[in-house]
Each structure stands twice: as structure tokens, then as C-alpha cells.
Motif scaffolding. Structure first.
Motif, PDB file in Angstrom:
ATOM      1  N   GLN A 194      20.995 105.989  -5.180  1.00  0.00           N
ATOM      2  CA  GLN A 194      20.590 107.194  -4.464  1.00  0.00           C
ATOM      3  C   GLN A 194      20.556 106.980  -2.960  1.00  0.00           C
ATOM      4  N   ASP A 195      20.149 105.785  -2.520  1.00  0.00           N
ATOM      5  CA  ASP A 195      20.063 105.529  -1.079  1.00  0.00           C
ATOM      6  C   ASP A 195      21.419 105.189  -0.481  1.00  0.00           C
ATOM      7  N   ILE A 196      22.357 104.678  -1.283  1.00  0.00           N
ATOM      8  CA  ILE A 196      23.720 104.404  -0.826  1.00  0.00           C
ATOM      9  C   ILE A 196      24.653 105.129  -1.797  1.00  0.00           C
ATOM     10  N   PRO A 197      24.968 106.417  -1.557  1.00  0.00           N
ATOM     11  CA  PRO A 197      25.768 107.189  -2.522  1.00  0.00           C
ATOM     12  C   PRO A 197      27.143 106.588  -2.785  1.00  0.00           C
ATOM     13  N   TYR A 198      27.741 105.957  -1.784  1.00  0.00           N
ATOM     14  CA  TYR A 198      29.044 105.310  -1.957  1.00  0.00           C
ATOM     15  C   TYR A 198      29.127 104.172  -0.953  1.00  0.00           C
ATOM     16  N   ALA A 199      30.092 103.266  -1.160  1.00  0.00           N
ATOM     17  CA  ALA A 199      30.258 102.129  -0.266  1.00  0.00           C
ATOM     18  C   ALA A 199      31.706 101.657  -0.309  1.00  0.00           C
ATOM     19  N   LEU A 200      32.179 101.145   0.822  1.00  0.00           N
ATOM     20  CA  LEU A 200      33.493 100.529   0.948  1.00  0.00           C
ATOM     21  C   LEU A 200      33.327  99.260   1.764  1.00  0.00           C
ATOM     22  N   ILE A 201      34.204  98.298   1.542  1.00  0.00           N
ATOM     23  CA  ILE A 201      34.142  97.059   2.314  1.00  0.00           C
ATOM     24  C   ILE A 201      35.542  96.667   2.754  1.00  0.00           C
ATOM     25  N   TYR A 202      35.674  96.469   4.059  1.00  0.00           N
ATOM     26  CA  TYR A 202      36.927  96.024   4.679  1.00  0.00           C
ATOM     27  C   TYR A 202      36.762  94.575   5.128  1.00  0.00           C
ATOM     28  N   LEU A 203      37.781  93.754   4.890  1.00  0.00           N
ATOM     29  CA  LEU A 203      37.855  92.408   5.445  1.00  0.00           C
ATOM     30  C   LEU A 203      38.793  92.443   6.643  1.00  0.00           C
ATOM     31  N   VAL A 204      38.324  91.927   7.770  1.00  0.00           N
ATOM     32  CA  VAL A 204      39.085  91.964   9.014  1.00  0.00           C
ATOM     33  C   VAL A 204      39.409  90.525   9.403  1.00  0.00           C
ATOM     34  N   GLU A 205      40.726  90.230   9.584  1.00  0.00           N
ATOM     35  CA  GLU A 205      41.151  88.873   9.912  1.00  0.00           C
ATOM     36  C   GLU A 205      42.105  88.930  11.096  1.00  0.00           C
ATOM     37  N   LYS A 206      41.893  87.973  12.015  1.00  0.00           N
ATOM     38  CA  LYS A 206      42.752  87.868  13.193  1.00  0.00           C
ATOM     39  C   LYS A 206      43.847  86.849  12.903  1.00  0.00           C
ATOM     40  N   ASN A 207      45.092  87.295  12.932  1.00  0.00           N
ATOM     41  CA  ASN A 207      46.244  86.436  12.671  1.00  0.00           C
ATOM     42  C   ASN A 207      47.029  86.231  13.961  1.00  0.00           C
ATOM     43  N   LYS A 208      47.399  84.988  14.253  1.00  0.00           N
ATOM     44  CA  LYS A 208      48.157  84.687  15.460  1.00  0.00           C
ATOM     45  C   LYS A 208      49.641  84.678  15.139  1.00  0.00           C
ATOM     46  N   ASN A 209      50.393  85.497  15.888  1.00  0.00           N
ATOM     47  CA  ASN A 209      51.839  85.586  15.717  1.00  0.00           C
ATOM     48  C   ASN A 209      52.485  84.650  16.738  1.00  0.00           C
ATOM     49  N   SER A 210      53.030  83.517  16.231  1.00  0.00           N
ATOM     50  CA  SER A 210      53.593  82.502  17.131  1.00  0.00           C
ATOM     51  C   SER A 210      54.856  82.994  17.814  1.00  0.00           C
ATOM     52  N   LYS A 211      55.627  83.857  17.170  1.00  0.00           N
ATOM     53  CA  LYS A 211      56.891  84.336  17.769  1.00  0.00           C
ATOM     54  C   LYS A 211      56.604  85.324  18.897  1.00  0.00           C
ATOM     55  N   ALA A 212      55.720  86.266  18.657  1.00  0.00           N
ATOM     56  CA  ALA A 212      55.430  87.279  19.673  1.00  0.00           C
ATOM     57  C   ALA A 212      54.347  86.833  20.647  1.00  0.00           C
ATOM     58  N   ASP A 213      53.648  85.718  20.341  1.00  0.00           N
ATOM     59  CA  ASP A 213      52.622  85.156  21.209  1.00  0.00           C
ATOM     60  C   ASP A 213      51.479  86.150  21.461  1.00  0.00           C
ATOM     61  N   PHE A 214      51.009  86.807  20.404  1.00  0.00           N
ATOM     62  CA  PHE A 214      49.825  87.656  20.522  1.00  0.00           C
ATOM     63  C   PHE A 214      49.100  87.648  19.174  1.00  0.00           C
ATOM     64  N   ASN A 215      47.827  88.055  19.199  1.00  0.00           N
ATOM     65  CA  ASN A 215      46.984  88.072  18.000  1.00  0.00           C
ATOM     66  C   ASN A 215      46.955  89.469  17.405  1.00  0.00           C
ATOM     67  N   SER A 216      47.134  89.546  16.111  1.00  0.00           N
ATOM     68  CA  SER A 216      47.049  90.828  15.413  1.00  0.00           C
ATOM     69  C   SER A 216      45.751  90.880  14.615  1.00  0.00           C
ATOM     70  N   LEU A 217      45.081  92.029  14.695  1.00  0.00           N
ATOM     71  CA  LEU A 217      43.810  92.226  13.996  1.00  0.00           C
ATOM     72  C   LEU A 217      44.046  93.203  12.859  1.00  0.00           C
ATOM     73  N   VAL A 218      43.922  92.710  11.627  1.00  0.00           N
ATOM     74  CA  VAL A 218      44.262  93.504  10.449  1.00  0.00           C
ATOM     75  C   VAL A 218      43.024  93.671   9.583  1.00  0.00           C
ATOM     76  N   ALA A 219      42.751  94.928   9.194  1.00  0.00           N
ATOM     77  CA  ALA A 219      41.638  95.238   8.284  1.00  0.00           C
ATOM     78  C   ALA A 219      42.216  95.630   6.932  1.00  0.00           C
ATOM     79  N   ARG A 220      41.689  95.046   5.881  1.00  0.00           N
ATOM     80  CA  ARG A 220      42.191  95.285   4.523  1.00  0.00           C
ATOM     81  C   ARG A 220      41.058  95.795   3.641  1.00  0.00           C
TER      82      ARG A 220
END
Length: 876
Positions: A194-220
Motif C-alpha cells: 500500500q505504501d509503495i504501489p509499484y516499483a522499478l529498478i534501473y542499474l546504471v553503469e559507466k562504460n569506457k569506449n577506448s575507440k571514441a575516448d569517452f565514457n558512456s552512461l547506460v541505464a538498464r
């Protein structure tokens, strides 16, 4: 002062509306025709501090007091003097039925935690209340109306419901097998909440792209509370989720680097009558904003419902830049106040524990797989060596012996061939054989695996490896001796055992910590200690393996366990082996040491008792019993007892854990008792304050209702001094005047009692005629004495007594009046002689440094029944 005056004005407005209402136009008739007890109940309703309602007449016209206004909220003031069906038709549809039932049966109705949905603070809110409906009777026994007294129990119900959610999450911690599995069991625990009618959980991981030389932040998106609805439906081997239409865009995978912060600038204020909250309106979940600001974000959804996003920092993630976001729905019948936010923070702590537990298990599995791969690669390496080197070398060295025999005459060639033979890395034993055995053995009553390598051959010192002694690689290079092989294996086994012990201790400490916290929460949340202990032993049984666990109360604070009272009992029918039993490398207590330990502990009053073979009268069989005392207030309140099959052993860790549980129960009970005592003291102080106010009001009413009329009577009596009266009339006037004076003196004494409590009583000394005072007091009892044929005689020592004295005449009249009243009351016939004389008496003078001085004192002797006497000393 402002609040009190406002409350008084509100209450006076209700009273004014009540008395100005045209009751003659109703079936109840004018107020003057109402019976006195009904008026008293109505007066009580307006003055009481509890929310109180009174429903009257055939239409159940409702009135209420000032304390009910916060409950009614927007219904006030329109609900006053309205029929009950117009006020509570939506919230309490069964109220009219209950009122009619009370009118017919004459019996009241009470209930606990009644659920109500009412508009409070400008929104529809869930409420819970304890109520009592009591009939109001007329003198003829019929029901005139119904009084309803209510108390708000909403916070109690919410606390109990939310604590149940936290306990459910706590029980799921040990079940996490991986990070994703931890997310799924969290969602399962939060379903149908009743106090939490619904819930979702995302995992967020920072992946380093060596070819493009930048970090990508992806939420799943890993798990939601909607997953179980369609668990049989799969599309492309993925679970299909029924995301509600009023949600923002909910993608399975979100590249947060492509989302701009400008998408989160639309904030909307949700206003209530007493508070205002700010919510974000957006097209997709603001996960990037939550990760960036590291604080909760409230979101307003398409249907104007609300949700909150909570950030989770995952500290144990094996150098992985990993975090999580928990999305929780907000109950539409509750506003996001401080208590609600504290509940979300508690949920977040438990979710964090479960996720870290899942990650640690996942990391252990990854390491185990990595070690298994290394072992497999090592085996493949040696198989390759055997295939690529051993076979050719065997073919080379096979004719070596024959070649040495043929070249026995050539010494130089023979020596070269012998060097080649000794350098053989495969066959380094000159004579004899090598035997390798692997078997089970027992040492110090512990099971152990023994690897035995026996070498009957002859090996020279040149075959030992010097690098191994200096910490060389784990893999030995051939040739090597059997002693070096055994030493190498033993070191690896010891390292593995130390590693497993460290993991076991970490897991065990965390499990014990959670268990002790759970015990404290159970005791603090339950009102009944017996019920709390019953829930605690179920938790203990999931940690410690036993057939039967129960708690007995000693009744008195002694170690005597006879005549105990059974408080809580739980029998384990499943015999689940907890995780503690997966590690049996501890030192086990044998039968002899347990017997000695039991005796020693009892002698030292440590509160531990171990019996390996004792008869249980309840189960009618012999059992192995472990008992630990529960100490409360420096004494033994009871015992926790665990049963196992006869002659079963108890580990040191089990005894220590049960002792920790006992100490935690003692601390939790003591803390809860301390809180209850403080609460009782606060209630007592409030009750005393209310009693003092009530007493002050009574004294004020006494002064107003009695002393004022008597003052008027005394004033009228003085008018008769200038009138012509007969002697009898004068006597009656004098008696009336004296009696009035005496009654006023009694009233003054009652009023002075309040002053006496605060040490503000003042004795007023005046000059008065002593003989005249005695005569006036005695005259009041002449008629009573004549009726009982008692002769009243005043023996006054006129020569020695002064005519006028300065003292408190009211006090002296009061004492003399009650002395004579009691004597006449308990004397049947005879004489009552009042002797009045003066004597000197030693008294302590505080004005002269507590010196003893002589002062004159008035001696009043009352003699009755010829031989009985009462003496009273009055200092003046």
C-alpha cells in the motif's frame, strides 16, 4: 496565548450556535424541556479534549466539540447541527445502520482501526480510528441519542504496515544469488504494497569506449513489480512487461549521455492547505538527474499521481562504476511528509544491503569460475607437455641403457650418456618406486584429507629447487622431490582454508548484526511482549539448527528453573540447515568438556546451562539442551532453551550467538520499558496539571456559588439591627449570623487549602473578645444538648484569662466547634464541662535562633461522662 484564545473563541462559537438553534421546531423540543442528565452530557461533550460527537433525535442531528474540528477539516462549520447521513454518507455508509441498531438494542458499539477515506488538507486521505458509540438514556430507559468518542490511530497503523515491509525486505537479504536476482527478489517483496504501489529498478553503469575516448552512461531496467503479471508471456526470449499508460517513457535501456539536463526544467508545485511540494513533470524518468545530484527526485505522472526516484550507491562492485536508481510509487491517499520520506530512506537501506549481498555472491562465483578456468588451463598445459615432450623424450631415452652398456669401454662417452640419463625430467628416480595416496583421517577428533607421497628411490641434492624456498611460482618445475610437492600442496590448502574462514566470519557477523536489529525492531513494534518473543524464536530457529526452541519465565529473578511458565514455543518440523553449518572447521565441544563447561558456567553465574542428555517431559524423550538466561534489572527474568537429539554437540559459536541474542532481548526490553515509563510519567504530569486546573475551577465555583450568597445574607442580617424584634427573633437572627460567619470561615479554610499547597497560606490575627467567642460557640449546641438531656457548662477562669487577645479567631472557633460537635454526637446523657484556663508552656522561638522560651497558652479541657477528658492547647 493566541492559540488558547482562538480555541476558546471556536468553542464559544459552537456553544452559541447550539443555544441559538431553534430546537422547538424539532422533535427534541426546546432545551428547557430536556432532562438534566442530558444537559450534563452535552456540557461534557463541549468541554472534553477528545474528538466527541453526539447524534440526537430521529434524524440523528449531529453536534461536535472543538477537538473534532481537525478531523472534520473542510466539513466544519457546515456539518454542525446537520443530520449524520449528510455528513458521513460517503466516508461511513454504515453509521446510520449502527445508530439505529443502538437505538433498538440499547447496547453500545466499539471498534479499532476503522478505515475511512476523508478529504483532509485538500486531498483524499486514508484514516484509521478507534471509536466507541455509547447510547444516551432518558429517565424512562429509552435511547435519546448516541455519543461517539473517537481517537486517531492512523500513525499506529502506518508504522505497523511499514515495519512489516521492512521486515519482509530484511528476510530476503540472504536469498540474493546475483545482482539481477537481488533486483527481482526486491521487486517481489514490494508487490501488493500500500505504501509503495509499484516499483522499478534501473542499474546504471559507466562504460569506457577506448575507440571514441569517452565514457558512456547506460541505464538498464532490470526488474519491476509488474513482471509477475505476465511471467508466462515471452517475446524474443525476453519477459514482456505491462507498463501502465500513465508512466513516462520507460525504456529497457537508456543512454544517459544523450539526454540533456534541459529536459528536466518543468517543475510543478502541489499545494496543500498546510504544506507545498515541488514535483518534476517530464517525458521520461529523470535517471540522469538523480545520478548527477545524488538526491531523491519527485515526479508528477500523467494521471497526476506521484512517484519518487531514489539513488543507490553500490560501494562493493569490483572496480565497476556501478550505481542503481529505485523508482517507487507514492500512495495517492498519503502526502509525502517527513514520516513517509523516512520510510523510503529505510527501504533504500535494506535494498542497498540486498544488492551488495547479491554482488558479493556474484563476485564469489566469478572468482570461483576464474580459478576453475585456471586449473583447467593448467591441466591442459601439462597435458600438452606430456604429449609434446614426454613422448619424444621417452623415445629418445628408451635405448639409452642399451647404449650405455655397449659403450662401457669408452669412459668419456659413458659419462656423457649418464649425465643425459640423470637430467631426465620425467624419470628422476634411480631405483625403487613412487606411491601417491589420498585418504581421510582424523586428528584431534577432526576430519582431514591426507595426501601422501612415498618415494623409495634415490634422488640427489641436485634435484631440489632453490627458487621454491624463495617464493617461486605456484607451479613446480621438474625435477622436484616429494617433500617439496607435499609442502606446496599443504600451503595451498592452508591459504584456501584461511580465505574461506574470512568469508565465513564476514558473512556470520553480518547475519548476526541483522538478526540483532530484527530482534530490537520486533520488540519495539509489538505492544505485547509475549507475542514479540514468539516472533523472535521463529527468527532464531532460522539461524540455529534445533528441533525445539522455547522461552520460559522464572517468575522471580533467580536461577531456579523449576516451576517455570512457558512464554513462547516453536517446533522446527523442517530441520533446515542454516548457513552456519556449512563450515564445520570450528573447534567442537566434546562430551566431557561440555559437562565441565556447564558446571563452570553455572558456578560463575554466567547464565549458561548445557545438558547433553536430559529428559524432556513435554516430548517424553531424552534431548541435548542448551539454555541461556535472560537478565532484566540485574536479575533473571527467564531462559531461552534449545533442544536437539540426545548427545548432540553445541559449537562455541552457537553458544556465543545465543548469549548475544539474550543480551539483545534484555537491552531491547529495558529500552522499551524505559520509554514506557517516561511516557507514563509524562501522562501523569499532564493528568496532575489537568487535576490542578479542575481543582482551581472547583474552588473558584465554590467561592462564587457559596461565599457570594452568604455575603449577601450576612449583609441583610445587619439590617435587622435597626428593627424592632422579639427576643426569640433576635436569638434566631444571632444564630443565623453566627452560623453564616462559621460557614464562611469553613469556605475560607477550603479555599486556603489550595494556598497551603503552594505555601501561600496566611494566618490573619485580630483582637477579639475571648469569653464572647466561647459563649457564641456553645449557644449553637444548646438545643442539641437539650434534646439529648445533656448539660453544657462553661467554666471560664475570668480572673486569670485576659478579656481580649490577639490571635486567629476563626481558627479557634473552628477547633472548638468540632470538639463540641463530636462530644455531643457520642455522648448519650450527663454533663459536658468546658474548662478554659491559662498555662505557661515551653516553645521553640524561631525568631531567637530556635531558643526555648516560655509563652502563655490557652488550655481548653472538655470533660464528659464524669471521668473522660479531652485537652487542647492553643497558643496565643
Amino acid at each position: 496565548m493566541t492559540n488558547n484564545s482562538g480555541s476558546n473563541n471556536e468553542n464559544s462559537n459552537l456553544l452559541e450556535r447550539f443555544y441559538n438553534y431553534d430546537w422547538s421546531s424539532t422533535s427534541l423540543g426546546p432545551i428547557d424541556s430536556w432532562e438534566p442528565q442530558i444537559k450534563s452530557i452535552l456540557d461534557l461533550c463541549f468541554k472534553t479534549g477528545f474528538p466527541t460527537y453526539i447524534h440526537m433525535g430521529p434524524d440523528w442531528i449531529s453536534i461536535y466539540n472543538e477537538a473534532s474540528i481537525p478531523v472534520l477539516q473542510s466539513k466544519h462549520p457546515h456539518a454542525f447541527l446537520k443530520p449524520a447521513i449528510e455528513i458521513w454518507a460517503d466516508e461511513l455508509p454504515n453509521l446510520i445502520t449502527d445508530l439505529n441498531s443502538i437505538r433498538e438494542s440499547g447496547k453500545g458499539i466499539c471498534g479499532h482501526d476503522l478505515y475511512i477515506e476523508a478529504f483532509r488538507d485538500d486531498y483524499k486521505e486514508e484514516m484509521y480510528s478507534d471509536f466507541s458509540l455509547n447510547p444516551i438514556y432518558k429517565l424512562d430507559g429509552t435511547v435519546w441519542g448516541v455519543m461517539s468518542i473517537t481517537t486517531d490511530s492512523t500513525q499506529k497503523v502506518l508504522n505497523k504496515r511499514r515495519l512489516k515491509t521492512l521486515n519482509k525486505l530484511s528476510c530476503q537479504t540472504a536469498d540474493a544469488e546475483s545482482l539481477e536476482h537481488a533486483c527481482h527478489i526486491i521487486m517481489k517483496a514490494l508487490q501488493n504494497n500500500q505504501d509503495i504501489p509499484y516499483a522499478l529498478i534501473y542499474l546504471v553503469e559507466k562504460n569506457k569506449n577506448s575507440k571514441a575516448d569517452f565514457n558512456s552512461l547506460v541505464a538498464r531496467l532490470v526488474a519491476t513489480t509488474f513482471d509477475e503479471v505476465c511471467k508466462e508471456e515471452f517475446i524474443h526470449e525476453k519477459l514482456k512487461r505491462h507498463i501502465p499508460d500513465f508512466f513516462p517513457n520507460t525504456h529497457e535501456i537508456i543512454d544517459l549521455t544523450k539526454i540533456s539536463d534541459q529536459d528536466y526544467n518543468s517543475y510543478i508545485e502541489v499545494k496543500y492547505s498546510t504544506s507545498t511540494y515541488s514535483f518534476l513533470r517530464c517525458d521520461c524518468w529523470p535517471i540522469n538527474l538523480v545520478i548527477k545530484e545524488e538526491k531523491p527526485i519527485q515526479v508528477l505522472l500523467k494521471d497526476n499521481s506521484q512517484a519518487i526516484l531514489l539513488p543507490i550507491k553500490l560501494t562493493f562492485c569490483n572496480n565497476r562504476n556501478l550505481s542503481a536508481v529505485l523508482i517507487c510509487g507514492i500512495n495517492i491517499l498519503r502526502k509525502l511528509d517527513d514520516e513517509y520520506m523516512e520510510f523510503y530512506k529505510s527501504v533504500l537501506n535494506y535494498v542497498n544491503r540486498i544488492l551488495i549481498r547479491g554482488m558479493s555472491i556474484e563476485e564469489e562465483k566469478r572468482r570461483a569460475k576464474m580459478l576453475a578456468d585456471l586449473n583447467h588451463q593448467k591441466d591442459m598445459f601439462f597435458q600438452g607437455i606430456s604429449h609434446e615432450l614426454k613422448t619424444p623424450l621417452t623415445l629418445i631415452f628408451s635405448p639409452l641403457d642399451e647404449l650405455i652398456k655397449k659403450c662401457s669401454q669408452d669412459t668419456q662417452i659413458k659419462s656423457y650418456l649418464q649425465i643425459i640419463q640423470r637430467s631426465n625430467a620425467i624419470k628422476h628416480t634411480w631405483n625403487g618406486s613412487i606411491c601417491v595416496r589420498l585418504y581421510l583421517d582424523h586428528k584431534n577428533e577432526q576430519k582431514m584429507i591426507v595426501l601422501e607421497v612415498s618415494d623409495t628411490g634415490v634422488v640427489g641434492e641436485e634435484y631440489s629447487i632453490k627458487g621454491f624456498e624463495k617464493g617461486a611460482n605456484n607451479y613446480l618445475k621438474k625435477p622436484f622431490s616429494s617433500q617439496e610437492l607435499i609442502s606446496h600442496i599443504q600451503n595451498n590448502i592452508k591459504l584456501s582454508k584461511i580465505y574461506h574462514k574470512i568469508l565465513y566470519q564476514q558473512h556470520r557477523q553480518e547475519k548476526i548484526k541483522q538478526l540483532l536489529l530484527t530482534i530490537s525492531e520486533i520488540i519495539s513494534s509489538e505492544n505485547d511482549l509475549i507475542e514479540a518473543l514468539s516472533n523472535i524464536i521463529k527468527v532464531i530457529c532460522s539461524i540455529l539448527t534445533c528441533d525445539r526452541i522455547f522461552i520460559v519465565s522464572c517468575g522471580q529473578f533467580t536461577l531456579n528453573t523449576l516451576n517455570n511458565t512457558l512464554v513462547a514455543l516453536y517446533e522446527n518440523l523442517e530441520n533446515i540447515i542454516p548457513i552456519d553449518k556449512l563450515f564445520q572447521d570450528e573447534e567442537i565441544i566434546n562430551l566431557h568438556s561440555q559437562s565441565n563447561l556447564s558446571q563452570t558456567l553455572l558456578n560463575n553465574s554466567s547464565g549458561i546451562e548445557i545438558s547433553l542428555n536430559t529428559y524432556c517431559t513435554d516430548t517424553c524423550k531424552n534431548v541435548s539442551m542448551l539454555s541461556v538466561g535472560i537478565r532484566i534489572n540485574d536479575g533473571y527474568w527467564g531462559w531461552i532453551k534449545l533442544h536437539r537429539p540426545s548427545n548432540s554437540i553445541w559449537l562455541n559459536s552457537e553458544i556465543e550467538l545465543l548469549q548475544q541474542i539474550s543480551n539483545q532481548i534484555s537491552l531491547a526490553v529495558f529500552y522499551k520499558t524505559l520509554i514506557e515509563e517516561n511516557l507514563k510519567k509524562e501522562i501523569q504530569v499532564k493528568a496532575e496539571t489537568i487535576a490542578n486546573k479542575t481543582k482551581t475551577q472547583i474552588l473558584a465555583n465554590t467561592s462564587h456559588e457559596l461565599r457570594t450568597p452568604l455575603g449577601a445574607i450576612i449583609g441583610l442580617i445587619s439590617c435587622f439591627n435597626y428593627s424592632t424584634l422579639t427576643d426569640d427573633q433576635k436569638d434566631m437572627i444571632n444564630i443565623i449570623q453566627y452560623t453564616s460567619d462559621f460557614v464562611i470561615s469553613i469556605i475560607n479554610e477550603i479555599l486556603n487549602a489550595a494556598k497551603l499547597e503552594v505555601h501561600q497560606i496566611i494566618s490573619i490575627n485580630t483582637t477579639f473578645n475571648l469569653l464572647d467567642l466561647f459563649e457564641k460557640v456553645i449557644k449553637q449546641f444548646i438545643k442539641d444538648a437539650e434534646n439529648k438531656q445533656i448539660e453544657l457548662i462553661l467554666n471560664y477562669d475570668i480572673e486569670n484569662l485576659p478579656r481580649y487577645i490577639k490571635s486567629n479567631p476563626e481558627r479557634l472557633k473552628q477547633v472548638l466547634f468540632y470538639l463540641l460537635l463530636n462530644l455531643i454526637k457520642f455522648t448519650e446523657t450527663g454533663k459536658i464541662i468546658v474548662h478554659v484556663s491559662k498555662i505557661s508552656q515551653n516553645v521553640i522561638d524561631n525568631k531567637k535562633n530556635s531558643q526555648i522560651v516560655k509563652k502563655d497558652c490557652l488550655l481548653i479541657e472538655l470533660q464528659y461522662n464524669s471521668n473522660r477528658q479531652v485537652n487542647y492547647y492553643y497558643l496565643f
